[in-house]
Design a protein around this motif. Structure first.
Motif, PDB file in Angstrom:
ATOM      1  N   THR A 213      19.394   1.830   4.642  1.00 30.72           N
ATOM      2  CA  THR A 213      18.730   0.579   4.306  1.00 30.72           C
ATOM      3  C   THR A 213      17.225   0.814   4.178  1.00 30.72           C
ATOM      4  N   GLY A 214      16.635   0.274   3.091  1.00 32.34           N
ATOM      5  CA  GLY A 214      15.206   0.461   2.870  1.00 32.34           C
ATOM      6  C   GLY A 214      14.849   1.733   2.135  1.00 32.34           C
TER       7      GLY A 214
ATOM      8  N   THR B 143       0.820  -1.218   0.000  1.00 31.36           N
ATOM      9  CA  THR B 143       0.000   0.000   0.000  1.00 31.36           C
ATOM     10  C   THR B 143       0.848   1.260   0.000  1.00 31.36           C
ATOM     11  N   ALA B 144       2.170   1.096   0.193  1.00 27.90           N
ATOM     12  CA  ALA B 144       3.057   2.265   0.246  1.00 27.90           C
ATOM     13  C   ALA B 144       4.065   2.190  -0.888  1.00 27.90           C
ATOM     14  N   PRO B 145       4.267   3.268  -1.617  1.00 26.51           N
ATOM     15  CA  PRO B 145       5.255   3.241  -2.705  1.00 26.51           C
ATOM     16  C   PRO B 145       6.676   3.135  -2.162  1.00 26.51           C
ATOM     17  N   VAL B 146       7.504   2.315  -2.819  1.00 17.39           N
ATOM     18  CA  VAL B 146       8.905   2.196  -2.436  1.00 17.39           C
ATOM     19  C   VAL B 146       9.746   3.231  -3.176  1.00 17.39           C
ATOM     20  N   LEU B 147       9.239   3.732  -4.313  1.00 14.58           N
ATOM     21  CA  LEU B 147       9.848   4.854  -5.022  1.00 14.58           C
ATOM     22  C   LEU B 147       8.793   5.945  -5.152  1.00 14.58           C
ATOM     23  N   LYS B 148       9.199   7.196  -4.886  1.00 16.91           N
ATOM     24  CA  LYS B 148       8.240   8.296  -4.835  1.00 16.91           C
ATOM     25  C   LYS B 148       8.738   9.482  -5.657  1.00 16.91           C
ATOM     26  N   ASP B 149       8.121   9.689  -6.799  1.00 15.63           N
ATOM     27  CA  ASP B 149       8.334  10.883  -7.605  1.00 15.63           C
ATOM     28  C   ASP B 149       9.817  11.125  -7.903  1.00 15.63           C
ATOM     29  N   ILE B 150      10.487  10.105  -8.397  1.00 18.01           N
ATOM     30  CA  ILE B 150      11.921  10.226  -8.696  1.00 18.01           C
ATOM     31  C   ILE B 150      12.119  10.704 -10.131  1.00 18.01           C
TER      32      ILE B 150
ATOM     33  N   SER C  69      16.313   8.550   0.255  1.00 18.21           N
ATOM     34  CA  SER C  69      15.804   8.301   1.606  1.00 18.21           C
ATOM     35  C   SER C  69      14.302   8.139   1.529  1.00 18.21           C
ATOM     36  N   ASP C  70      13.798   7.051   2.111  1.00 22.51           N
ATOM     37  CA  ASP C  70      12.362   6.783   2.132  1.00 22.51           C
ATOM     38  C   ASP C  70      11.757   6.840   0.727  1.00 22.51           C
TER      39      ASP C  70
END
Length: 567
Positions: free
Chosen positions: A41-42, A18-25, A219-220
């Motif tokens: 990490t992560g 439910t959470a994106p691992v990549l965000k607006d890159i 990060s995140d």
């Protein structure tokens, strides 16, 4: 500059997530550059790499938004096999990538799959072997190569595809320091001489500062900033807040905090120059005296006498080793890949039988003890904690050995609760172990061992693949265990982590003990370290340069100790 890869507004969610691992890159990777990707990490670093060859989302599925083009090809509309002609990848563990029975066949394998004509394959093999300095190994079995050579072979196999873009995801985390330096130097050579664009993920701050042209900080799942290594690593406080470690020269100079140093050094050569300038600007504190090893009053807990071990293939792994380990010690065992470190500690557990010699646990030979008795007294955490996890919940994992050894339910519950609390895992007791981050999985294995109440705990390369925060979190657990009275034995290549924890160092090389002394003394025996492919931390090299400049002895180990000389 010409971009080989362009990412625009990329979001990605794994299946069922439910959470994106990549965000607006959004990012451009320029043709011919060496781009380093860093982050905790992560942060999404490995996922970002997988988007560059189409494996995400074509193989993994999930939800993908945005646009990525590689050499002008959209990664959604072109199949992975098509993108593989432009992008090649090398991952953390070379073992999982090497499948053939000879070096030559390993390189030919992917080319054959892409239907490259046989004459062209034969022409490419010597070229790529020369590029990674593996000439003359064509007929060797890949498993007969050293760790550094295996990783260079994986790079050669990728290079044979003649990619526009070479991706490396933590390619040096399992290598000794000299092997890691070898891989970095090889990749930089390919980048400079053949014009291969390189994208590398790594926690190795010192090497990234030296070899990368540009860094991208994640990060995140978000791209925080890009810039030259001096710009990124020079921002000391923001990196620390993310749990990242700048190079030790940067840490040292940040703690000295001299306004006259207009630019923060990030490489060793820059640090040595800054040190010479500081001596002209600041008064020095007296050189501290090296502490002596603490006296050992109790008899040894483990005694090794004239231990040798030869594997069935004829490899002489240990040669005539004699060693005592005392109750309550915190011992570091270090040495090159293949030095015999893991082979040695497996004899403590009777997982391997001596070819000659003897190992004693207290007054008893380990050969006379049952495996269950050794498991009660010695806990062993292997390099990959996942290999020791096979239950469906954290609690079942922690209680598994106790249940099999016939402990009553009350004792099992009490010990499980105490060990889970010690590892800060109480809230995860009903969670599936493999759903947790790698650092937490290592703590699960430690909790299971702690529940057995052993006298001795062995951690074999516990910090592989961890960022600085994760590595220190695991080592803080080791400190807690040591303070509980346990004897700690830690095997690691990451020498910069150990001054705050270990008291004594055993340095191994080619199956023998080269040094057995205090950590401080061992770290300053740089020629012996070099002989077993270890590199002392940059703080030690700064301290030795300080000693040469002042003609005094500075037996220092950490950035804080070096910085304290200038206060």
């Amino acid at each position: 500059m010409d971009a080989i890869a362009t990412l625009k507004n990329v979001y990605y969610l794994y299946p069922k997530s439910t959470a994106p691992v990549l965000k607006d890159i959004s990012l451009e990777i320029y043709r011919g550059e060496f781009l380093g990707i860093i982050g905790p990490t992560g942060a999404g670093k490995s996922t970002l790499c997988l988007t560059l060859n189409g494996i995400v989302p074509q193989f993994y599925g999930g939800r993908f938004f945005g646009h990525i083009s590689i050499a002008g090809k959209d990664t959604l509309s072109h199949p992975i096999s098509d993108l593989a002609r432009h992008v090649a990848a090398v991952f953390e563990d070379p073992e999982v990538q090497l499948t053939a029975t000879s070096v030559e066949n390993e390189i030919a394998f992917a080319l054959e799959n892409l239907k490259v004509p046989a004459p062209e394959i034969r022409a490419r093999i010597p070229r790529v072997l020369a590029a990674v300095r593996l000439e003359g190994t064509e007929d060797k079995h890949p498993q007969d190569l050293s760790g550094g050579q295996k990783q260079r072979l994986a790079i050669a196999s990728a290079l044979a595809l003649q990619p526009d873009l070479l991706i490396l995801d933590e390619p040096t985390s399992q290598l000794d320091p000299v092997g890691a330096e070898e891989v970095f130097a090889t990749v930089k050579h390919l980048n400079q001489t053949l014009g291969v664009t390189v994208v590398m993920v790594s926690h190795a701050a010192e090497e990234m500062a030296t070899y990368a042209d540009r860094l991208a900080l994640l990060s995140d799942g978000q791209l925080q900033v890009t810039g030259a290594p001096s710009e990124i690593y020079g921002q000391f406080a923001p990196l620390q807040s993310l749990g990242l470690r700048p190079p030790q020269v940067t840490q040292t100079m940040a703690q000295i905090n001299e306004p006259a140093l207009q630019e923060m050094p990030v490489t060793l050569s820059e640090g040595l120059e800054a040190l010479e300038k500081l001596i002209r600007l600041r008064d020095l504190s007296p050189a501290p005296k090296a502490e002596k090893s603490s006296p050992r009053g109790a008899p040894p807990q483990i005694s090794v006498r004239n231990l040798s071990h030869t594997y069935t293939d004829g490899t002489q792994a240990l040669t005539d080793i004699s060693l005592d380990i005392f109750p309550g010690e915190y011992l570091l065992i270090a040495g090159q890949n293949g030095a015999g470190k893991s082979t040695l500690v497996k004899h403590f557990l009777n997982l391997l039988k001596p070819t000659s010699g003897n190992v004693m646990l207290g007054q008893q030979s380990t050969a006379q003890l049952k495996m269950s008795e050794l498991a009660r007294r010695i806990g062993y955490v292997a390099q990959n904690p996942d290999n020791q996890i096979f239950n469906s919940t954290v609690e079942k994992e922690v209680t598994y050995a106790l249940r099999n050894l016939g402990y009553d339910s009350g004792t099992i519950q009490q010990r499980a609760t105490e060990s889970l609390a010690a590892m800060n895992l109480l809230e995860e007791r009903q969670v599936h172990p493999l759903s947790l981050p790698k650092g937490d999985r290592a703590r699960i294995v430690i909790a299971a061992i702690l529940a057995m109440e052993p006298e001795i705990i062995i951690l074999d390369e516990p910090t592989i693949g961890q960022d600085d925060r994760g590595a220190n979190a695991i080592l803080e657990v080791s400190r807690q265990l040591h303070e509980m009275g346990k004897t700690l034995i830690v095997i690691t290549h990451h020498l910069h982590l150990m001054p705050d924890y270990a008291e004594r160092a055993v340095i191994m090389g080619q199956g023998t003990v080269l040094l057995d002394t205090s950590l401080r003394e061992a770290y300053h025996q740089t020629e012996i370290l070099k002989s077993t492919f270890l590199a002392p931390p940059q703080a030690v090299l700064l301290a030795q340069h300080l000693g040469r400049l002042t003609e005094k002895d500075y037996p220092l180990l950490t950035p804080a100790e070096v910085a304290s000389c200038f206060r």
